[in-house]
Design a protein around this motif. Structure first.
Motif, PDB file in Angstrom:
ATOM      1  N   LEU A   1     -14.395  -0.649   4.313  1.00 45.84           N
ATOM      2  CA  LEU A   1     -14.302  -2.044   3.852  1.00 45.84           C
ATOM      3  C   LEU A   1     -14.417  -2.124   2.335  1.00 45.84           C
ATOM      4  O   LEU A   1     -13.657  -2.843   1.675  1.00 45.84           O
ATOM      5  CB  LEU A   1     -15.367  -2.898   4.534  1.00 45.84           C
ATOM      6  CG  LEU A   1     -15.131  -3.222   6.018  1.00 45.84           C
ATOM      7  CD1 LEU A   1     -16.141  -4.267   6.499  1.00 45.84           C
ATOM      8  CD2 LEU A   1     -13.712  -3.709   6.258  1.00 45.84           C
ATOM      9  N   THR A   2     -15.330  -1.346   1.762  1.00 45.68           N
ATOM     10  CA  THR A   2     -15.474  -1.342   0.293  1.00 45.68           C
ATOM     11  C   THR A   2     -14.203  -0.800  -0.353  1.00 45.68           C
ATOM     12  O   THR A   2     -13.652  -1.402  -1.279  1.00 45.68           O
ATOM     13  CB  THR A   2     -16.676  -0.453  -0.098  1.00 45.68           C
ATOM     14  OG1 THR A   2     -17.795  -0.828   0.689  1.00 45.68           O
ATOM     15  CG2 THR A   2     -16.990  -0.563  -1.569  1.00 45.68           C
ATOM     16  N   GLY A   3     -13.716   0.324   0.157  1.00 46.23           N
ATOM     17  CA  GLY A   3     -12.528   0.960  -0.414  1.00 46.23           C
ATOM     18  C   GLY A   3     -11.303   0.069  -0.343  1.00 46.23           C
ATOM     19  O   GLY A   3     -10.554  -0.075  -1.323  1.00 46.23           O
ATOM     20  N   LEU A   4     -11.109  -0.576   0.801  1.00 45.04           N
ATOM     21  CA  LEU A   4      -9.936  -1.457   0.957  1.00 45.04           C
ATOM     22  C   LEU A   4     -10.061  -2.666   0.037  1.00 45.04           C
ATOM     23  O   LEU A   4      -9.102  -3.081  -0.610  1.00 45.04           O
ATOM     24  CB  LEU A   4      -9.807  -1.880   2.419  1.00 45.04           C
ATOM     25  CG  LEU A   4      -9.400  -0.782   3.399  1.00 45.04           C
ATOM     26  CD1 LEU A   4      -9.601  -1.236   4.841  1.00 45.04           C
ATOM     27  CD2 LEU A   4      -7.956  -0.354   3.166  1.00 45.04           C
ATOM     28  N   SER A   5     -11.280  -3.194  -0.065  1.00 44.79           N
ATOM     29  CA  SER A   5     -11.492  -4.369  -0.928  1.00 44.79           C
ATOM     30  C   SER A   5     -11.244  -3.998  -2.388  1.00 44.79           C
ATOM     31  O   SER A   5     -10.515  -4.684  -3.099  1.00 44.79           O
ATOM     32  CB  SER A   5     -12.926  -4.864  -0.723  1.00 44.79           C
ATOM     33  OG  SER A   5     -13.175  -5.919  -1.609  1.00 44.79           O
ATOM     34  N   GLU A   6     -11.765  -2.848  -2.797  1.00 46.25           N
ATOM     35  CA  GLU A   6     -11.556  -2.399  -4.182  1.00 46.25           C
ATOM     36  C   GLU A   6     -10.077  -2.100  -4.452  1.00 46.25           C
ATOM     37  O   GLU A   6      -9.598  -2.242  -5.566  1.00 46.25           O
ATOM     38  CB  GLU A   6     -12.414  -1.159  -4.460  1.00 46.25           C
ATOM     39  CG  GLU A   6     -13.902  -1.498  -4.635  1.00 46.25           C
ATOM     40  CD  GLU A   6     -14.805  -0.261  -4.636  1.00 46.25           C
ATOM     41  OE1 GLU A   6     -16.031  -0.443  -4.771  1.00 46.25           O
ATOM     42  OE2 GLU A   6     -14.257   0.859  -4.466  1.00 46.25           O
ATOM     43  N   ALA A   7      -9.334  -1.737  -3.423  1.00 46.38           N
ATOM     44  CA  ALA A   7      -7.900  -1.435  -3.590  1.00 46.38           C
ATOM     45  C   ALA A   7      -7.082  -2.719  -3.669  1.00 46.38           C
ATOM     46  O   ALA A   7      -5.874  -2.677  -3.862  1.00 46.38           O
ATOM     47  CB  ALA A   7      -7.414  -0.576  -2.432  1.00 46.38           C
TER      48      ALA A   7
END
Ligand code: B12
Length: 579
Positions: free
Chosen positions: A380-386
């Protein structure tokens, strides 16, 4: 070769998708015109939904039973239901639910179904065909194949609710199953999202969304921690973003009884104690051609599936698999025999239960949930940051499918061999197959024969582990391997061969369409004067009219000019073949 997952995400973010809120609004309007029907099972047990029935059974400590049925047509399937019910009823047993392995073409919009090759399982052409699934016997219909997750998700879901089917699936299939000849992922994502939003409108009436994790990325992840993270992601997407009730299923690709019991406990934790599961799939991986051995496999996995439901009731029905699981779709008699055998295993489980220690299963659950939580948070963090909107269910559906299992695990789990969680049994099996055949493929004479050959390797359906093993072994042997992967239609193979010539095509097929598929492929290649040896392996059978079960077509494939190969050793003997 795997694409850079970060680039895949950025590329996917450029694709314009429908508006999730608009889809929900239209689902709400649609729900206003739908009345959930009454199946013979719901009437017999005087319940509003299967959810209500499962809650009662959990309270009463009753074990529920599932059978997976998929005869070649609806009449044979309805006849099988009636016969199975009559046989079990005559012995005071009942089958609680039946899953229908429909023909894969049912995932397509109705107007596009006839063009594709026939596969195992029935087609449902009329409302009477659908109703027969719920009225042929008081066995609750479970529709979790080629329903939600496919281009015709909404229309098929409406039909399911109309006949009184209150557990409809299958979210995991959205991520890996392709409808024949269909390549519009954005449209399928919107259909899948809206069908789930439609189910959310009926949550209060006990309607549940089914998701069989090993039909999806669960069959492709290396680590059990990734499977746990994925289950958490599906729960987040369905329960938190869409508001539907999610019933998880697992087990078909899990051989180890400790993992099987552990997964039930893990799903309990992942669903914060709220889980009412659909079913636990039998261990389909350990089946072979020796029926006695297969019965022993069933005795072992079923014993633990029942023990854990006695220990931590979670609503999952258990599935005694028929002895023919590794060969073809089972007959009604084989299903009856397995169900009766299952009741004997239940009697043993109830005797043994007071003496069984679940510590190892509890430890497995604790480990995969702990490491899974980290991967879930990374995702979730990675997708949001992307740049993804992680509150938008449709965008998440689209992104995650494009990212793929390998991309997800690489980006958010890292090097899984460093994790405490074990490898999945499916990944371990595919590694065992490679190790078993490596001596044959690294033999000097064989390497000399295939050196420099360009070989196309593909699977006609979702089954990709054999094709993957083959591609790796041939690559190690020095051949130039072009791996096309799973779910390749004849048109996709033609396109690949237009792009580059090859010395041979190695085709893996499993879904009971071997002959029709081969005919379509040959016709396409002949029409463009493309000639090359085609070696086929897997389950080489075909659904034919007037037969309840698919039949072997090895001889017919030979007459068509194909080279059927029983296994990898046969291939090693066949190559190189003259054009
Ligand atoms: C794993 C599995 C799945 C997984 C696939 C995971 C994945 N992503 O790969 C999942 C759960 C997703 C799945 C789904 C389905 N499955 Co499935 N599946 C199996 C299972 C249990 C094992 C197959 C496998 O991977 N074995 C491991 C690999 C390494 O070996 P293998 O495939 O057997 O191949 C060996 C040989 O055949 C040979 N070989 C294979 N291909 C090739 C190619 C060449 C060129 C050569 C030389 C050799 C060769 O070499 C391999 C190594 O020895 C079999 C039953 C069984 N026990 O065999 C059913 C089975 C194949 N599935 C079946 C069916 C029907 C389906 C579904 C349609 C069910 C449904 N209604 O949803 C869907 C397919 C949907 C779709 N979109 O295509 C049926 C086929 C029935 C038939 N044809 O009569 C089987 C037999 C089960 C059954 N009895 O119903 N399945």
């Amino acid at each position: 070769m795997m694409l850079n997952p970060d680039d895949v995400i950025q590329q996917a973010l450029t694709v314009s998708l429908a508006d999730s809120d608009d889809l929900r609004l239209r689902a709400r309007l649609m729900a206003g015109d739908i009345r959930i029907g009454r199946s013979a099972f719901l009437d017999r047990h005087a319940v509003e939904s299967e959810y209500e029935y499962k809650k009662q059974a959990m309270q009463d400590g009753r074990i529920m039973y599932h059978a997976h049925i998929g005869m070649n047509d609806i009449d044979a399937t309805a006849a099988a239901l009636t016969r199975i019910h009559a046989e079990l009823d005559s012995r005071q047993f009942q089958l609680d639910r039946a899953g229908f392995a429909l023909d894969r073409r049912m995932g397509l919009p109705s107007g596009q179904r006839a063009a594709a090759a026939a596969e195992t399982g029935p087609m449902l052409a009329t409302r009477d065909d659908w109703s027969a699934l719920a009225q042929a016997a008081p066995i609750q219909p479970h529709l979790g194949d080629f329903m939600i997750g496919q281009p015709a998700s909404v229309a098929n879901t409406v039909e399911a609710l109309r006949i009184g089917c209150t557990t409809v699936g299958n979210l995991s299939q959205y991520f890996t199953f392709e409808a024949p000849g269909w390549h519009d992922t954005a449209a399928t994502a919107a259909e899948t999202c809206q069908a789930m939003q439609l189910l959310a409108e009926f949550r209060g009436q006990g309607v549940m969304l089914h998701s069989y994790l090993e039909d999806g990325f669960g069959a492709l992840f290396k680590s059990c921690a990734s499977v746990a993270a994925w289950a958490m992601l599906e729960r987040y997407l369905v329960e938190e973003l869409i508001g539907a009730r999610l019933a998880h299923c697992i087990g078909g690709l899990t051989r180890d009884p400790i993992k099987r019991a552990g997964w039930v406990l893990a799903l309990h934790e992942i669903h914060q104690g709220e889980q009412v599961g659909s079913m636990i799939y039998g261990d389909t991986l350990s089946f072979g051609r020796e029926f006695e051995k297969n019965r022993a496999v069933t005795a072992e996995y079923l014993l633990w599936d029942i023990l854990i439901q006695l220990h931590a009731p979670c609503g999952h029905a258990v599935l005694p698999l028929p002895v023919t699981e590794a060969i073809r779709i089972p007959s009604a008699d084989e299903i009856i025999e397995a169900q009766l055998f299952g009741r004997q295993v239940e009697a043993s489980a109830r005797r043994l239960y007071p003496h069984v220690d679940f510590t190892a299963a509890e430890q497995f659950s604790a480990t995969v949930c702990r490491e899974g939580r980290e991967i879930f948070d990374n995702a979730l963090t990675g997708l949001s940051e992307a740049g993804a909107n992680i509150r938008d269910p449709l965008q998440l559906l689209y992104l995650l499918k494009k990212l793929g299992a390998q991309g997800f695990e690489t980006l958010f789990a890292g090097d899984v061999s460093n994790l405490e969680s074990p490898f999945t049994d499916m990944f371990a099996l595919s590694q065992d197959v490679i190790a078993e055949h490596r001596p044959l493929f690294s033999d000097a004479a064989f390497r000399k024969r295939v050196k420099g050959m360009r070989l196309l390797v593909a699977s006609s359906d979702v089954h990709e582990h054999a094709a993957g093993a083959l591609a790796q072994l041939l690559d190690e042997a020095g051949a130039e391997v072009v791996y096309l992967g799973a779910e390749q239609d004849p048109q996709d193979l033609l396109a690949a061969l237009r792009r580059q010539a090859a010395d041979a095509l190695l085709l893996s097929t499993h879904n009971g369409m071997a002959l029709e598929y081969a005919r379509q492929l040959k016709q396409l290649l002949d029409s463009e004067a493309i000639a090359l040896p085609i070696i086929m392996g897997g389950v080489l059978n075909q659904k034919v009219d007037d037969q309840a079960l698919p039949v072997s077509v090895v001889d017919e494939l030979k007459s068509l000019g194909m080279h059927p190969a029983a296994g990898l050793p046969a291939l090693a003997r066949l190559l190189p073949l003259q054009k």
